[in-house]
Scaffold this motif. Structure first.
Motif, mmCIF file in Angstrom:
data_model
loop_
_atom_site.group_PDB
_atom_site.id
_atom_site.type_symbol
_atom_site.label_atom_id
_atom_site.label_comp_id
_atom_site.label_asym_id
_atom_site.label_seq_id
_atom_site.Cartn_x
_atom_site.Cartn_y
_atom_site.Cartn_z
ATOM 1 N N TYR A 503 -16.915 18.523 -36.452
ATOM 2 C CA TYR A 503 -15.960 19.399 -37.136
ATOM 3 C C TYR A 503 -14.979 20.003 -36.140
ATOM 4 O O TYR A 503 -15.358 20.380 -35.027
ATOM 5 C CB TYR A 503 -16.689 20.525 -37.866
ATOM 6 C CG TYR A 503 -17.334 20.086 -39.156
ATOM 7 C CD1 TYR A 503 -16.604 20.038 -40.336
ATOM 8 C CD2 TYR A 503 -18.680 19.714 -39.193
ATOM 9 C CE1 TYR A 503 -17.197 19.622 -41.526
ATOM 10 C CE2 TYR A 503 -19.283 19.302 -40.371
ATOM 11 C CZ TYR A 503 -18.527 19.265 -41.542
ATOM 12 O OH TYR A 503 -19.110 18.855 -42.711
ATOM 13 N N ASP A 506 -10.053 24.585 -38.471
ATOM 14 C CA ASP A 506 -8.920 24.478 -39.391
ATOM 15 C C ASP A 506 -8.735 23.075 -39.958
ATOM 16 O O ASP A 506 -7.653 22.734 -40.435
ATOM 17 C CB ASP A 506 -7.611 24.915 -38.698
ATOM 18 C CG ASP A 506 -7.715 26.329 -38.145
ATOM 19 O OD1 ASP A 506 -8.339 27.170 -38.812
ATOM 20 O OD2 ASP A 506 -7.178 26.568 -37.054
ATOM 21 N N ASP A 507 -9.754 22.224 -39.885
ATOM 22 C CA ASP A 507 -9.673 20.888 -40.475
ATOM 23 C C ASP A 507 -10.872 20.706 -41.401
ATOM 24 O O ASP A 507 -12.012 20.647 -40.937
ATOM 25 C CB ASP A 507 -9.680 19.819 -39.377
ATOM 26 C CG ASP A 507 -9.361 18.422 -39.936
ATOM 27 O OD1 ASP A 507 -9.427 18.260 -41.173
ATOM 28 O OD2 ASP A 507 -9.043 17.522 -39.146
#
Length: 601
Positions: A503, A506-507
């Motif tokens: 991860y 902000d995605d």
């Protein structure tokens, strides 16, 4: 899809008209998008004799489950639709544009008394951006020229009319060394300043004649006013500008606003497209684009993809292109020139010389890199590429929390240098500010404590920070990094255990690396080592707490006394077996008697 399925089901439905076709897999994901003058003939070629097909083509067809197509009126329509679909869906087997670098721009800010500076970030605030510039030396030369010809402010002050009128600002050192004319103190008018900005725009657009004319008029005006010192300064600036112009001009000045493209396809996996932007006979920008060829190695098709991409990247209107072969474009109004001689042929020759040199240099770099790199370097370079980092992560730190139903919460950090654990640099943390089982708050605390300490000691930061956990733990770590103002200086990712997903902040969509990937194996090793170190520390803390609690059951023995006894004897069991005189030497006669009474049956 088998060849028999194609002949029986698909072939009868295919028209012999222009259009685009898409190969889709079992999940209806697009594998490949192509264009065709005749859909039936083009798609049929994938299911004919496979002897001459690329291995990738055979693999793509093997994974395809169906083919869909869209009819269009003209070949230009097919080009436009194909480009749109490729840009939107980025199919796995289409040409991939290998242009992950962020190149710098020169920006003229949208503000009163605009600043001019170099940036890599584009903000949609009305400012004007020129570039990008692929060669660092080029942008530095231009900025030095601009600053020497037209002194401008570089401070971020709000130069509103009211602030200047009230005398809110005083001139700084830049004014005294003649790098700025002092608009903040009302020493330069907005009209004079904007006149300089207009000439800077002309330089960046390649309109050199208007800049030369402006400087000559200034020099003449100062001479007529008998201000010979200022006239001499302008003359020196004019000479510097003419020297720069002489180096930039390579062809007839009558050639203006053309874009030159050349291509080299000899590399097994890559194609290279060189781009020159020419304005008023001067090359104002140059760049070489890498393309992963995948299924397509036709130079015409590759150029048809690269030309509009580079035009958009460099903000070119594409009035005329100079190319080594005719290139079909979606916009039929673009003039396509294949020169046979003259100045335009010289420009094309220059571009081809550049692209051949670039391809040769690429092969040499690959050969040297393969020969010299160690396994650790190879893995770290792969990880750098997978995570889109600016540099290889030679220094990696990973954090993990450990607690059982909130009891004895601790955290651990492991340190990897050159893809190997550096155990003397491992760190463990007792959670101090969090009550109860709260992994997010615990992660935020330990990340803040670790990097506040590094900043205080002026120690180097890691290139990569790995958080053991999903989006929640990652977000908590990012909050601490932002609070310390180092978020932009490091790369931070989270690794979830269930599906080994990576991860990014902000995605919402995770990165799924191949299970056989060396970079994923390294991340798993780092994560597992952090988990092992955290669990070991947690067990030790639980054991220590249990031992301490058994001693504090003795009347008169508190936490500090228990610690003192454990330090002297090593364990509760040894305290129980110690002779009275040894106990008395540590805690005194009265408390020694209480301990003796407690351990007596």
């Amino acid at each position: 899809m088998t060849h028999q399925d194609f002949r029986e089901q698909l072939l009868p439905t295919l028209p012999d008209q222009p259009g685009i076709y898409q190969f889709l897999d079992a999940a209806d994901d697009i594998l490949y998008v192509g264009k065709a003058k005749n859909l039936r003939n083009r798609v049929s070629s994938y299911f004919g004799d496979r002897k001459h097909q690329l291995p990738k083509t055979r693999v793509m067809v093997k994974h395809a489950r169906r083919v869909v197509f869209t009819l269009v009126e003209t070949e230009q329509d097919a080009l436009l639709l194909e480009a749109t679909l490729i840009k939107k869906h980025r199919p796995r087997y289409n040409v991939a544009l290998k242009d992950g670098k962020t190149h710098p721009y020169i920006v003229i800010k949208n503000e009163r008394f605009p600043r001019v500076f170099v940036t890599r970030n584009i903000h949609r605030d009305g400012s004007t951006y020129f570039g990008p510039y692929a060669v660092a030396g080029q942008i530095h030369t231009i900025m030095e020229l601009v600053r020497s010809l037209f002194p401008l402010r570089n401070c971020p002050l709000n130069l509103s009319p009211s602030h200047i009128q009230k005398g809110k600002y005083k001139v700084c050192l830049e004014y005294h060394v003649k790098n700025c004319a002092g608009p903040c103190a009302g020493l330069e008018s907005e009209e004079q300043y904007d006149e300089k900005i207009q000439q800077i725009r002309n330089i960046l657009k390649g309109n050199f004649a208007s800049v030369t004319r402006h400087l000559r008029e200034q020099m003449q005006r100062f001479a007529e006013e008998l201000d010979f010192e200022s006239a001499l300064t302008i003359k020196q600036r004019l000479q510097a500008f003419e020297n720069y112009q002489a180096k930039s001009s390579v062809v007839n000045p009558a050639i203006h606003n053309v874009d030159v493209f050349s291509i080299a396809c000899e590399h097994e996996k890559l194609a290279f497209v060189n781009y020159l932007k020419v304005a008023n006979g001067a090359i104002i920008n140059t760049f070489t684009l890498e393309l992963a060829k995948n299924l397509n190695d036709d130079p015409v098709d590759l150029l048809a993809i690269a030309v509009p991409y580079l035009a958009e990247k460099f903000n070119s209107a594409l009035e005329e292109i100079i190319v080594p072969m005719p290139v079909p474009l979606a916009d039929p109004s673009v003039k396509c020139t294949v020169p046979k001689g003259g100045d335009k042929k010289k420009l094309l020759d220059l571009s081809e010389k550049n692209v051949r040199y670039y391809a040769l240099q690429k092969r040499r770099e690959e050969s040297n890199y393969i020969d010299k790199q160690t396994p650790a370097e190879r893995i770290l370079r792969t990880l750098q590429k997978d995570l889109s980092m600016d540099e290889a992560p030679l220094h990696i730190e990973c954090f993990d929390n450990s607690n059982i139903q909130g009891a004895h919460p601790v955290a651990a950090m492991v340190f990897f240098r050159n893809a190997r654990p550096a155990k003397k640099d491992y760190r463990h943390f007792n959670i101090k500010t969090v009550e109860g089982p709260n992994d997010f708050a615990s992660m935020s605390e330990v990340v803040h404590r670790r990097y506040a300490r590094l900043l205080e000691e002026n120690a180097p930061l890691p290139q990569l920070i790995v958080i053991d956990g999903g989006k929640g733990q990652l977000s908590a770590a990012v909050e601490s990094l932002k609070a310390l103002e180092i978020y932009e200086r490091v790369t931070v990712v989270g690794i979830a255990k269930r599906l080994e997903e990576i991860y990014f902040p902000d995605d919402p969509l995770p990165l799924m690396l191949s299970k056989k990937s060396e970079s994923l194996r390294l991340l798993q090793h780092i994560r597992n080592e952090a988990h092992r170190f955290a669990i070991t520390f947690h067990r030790a803390q639980r054991s220590r707490a249990f031992t301490r609690s058994s001693l504090t059951e003795i009347p008169g023995v508190g936490t500090k006394t228990a610690e003192k006894l454990l330090q002297a004897f090593g364990s509760a069991k040894k305290v129980q077996a110690a002779p009275p005189e040894s106990l008395e030497a540590v805690v005194g006669k009265a408390l020694a008697q209480k301990i003796a009474a407690w351990r007596s049956p």
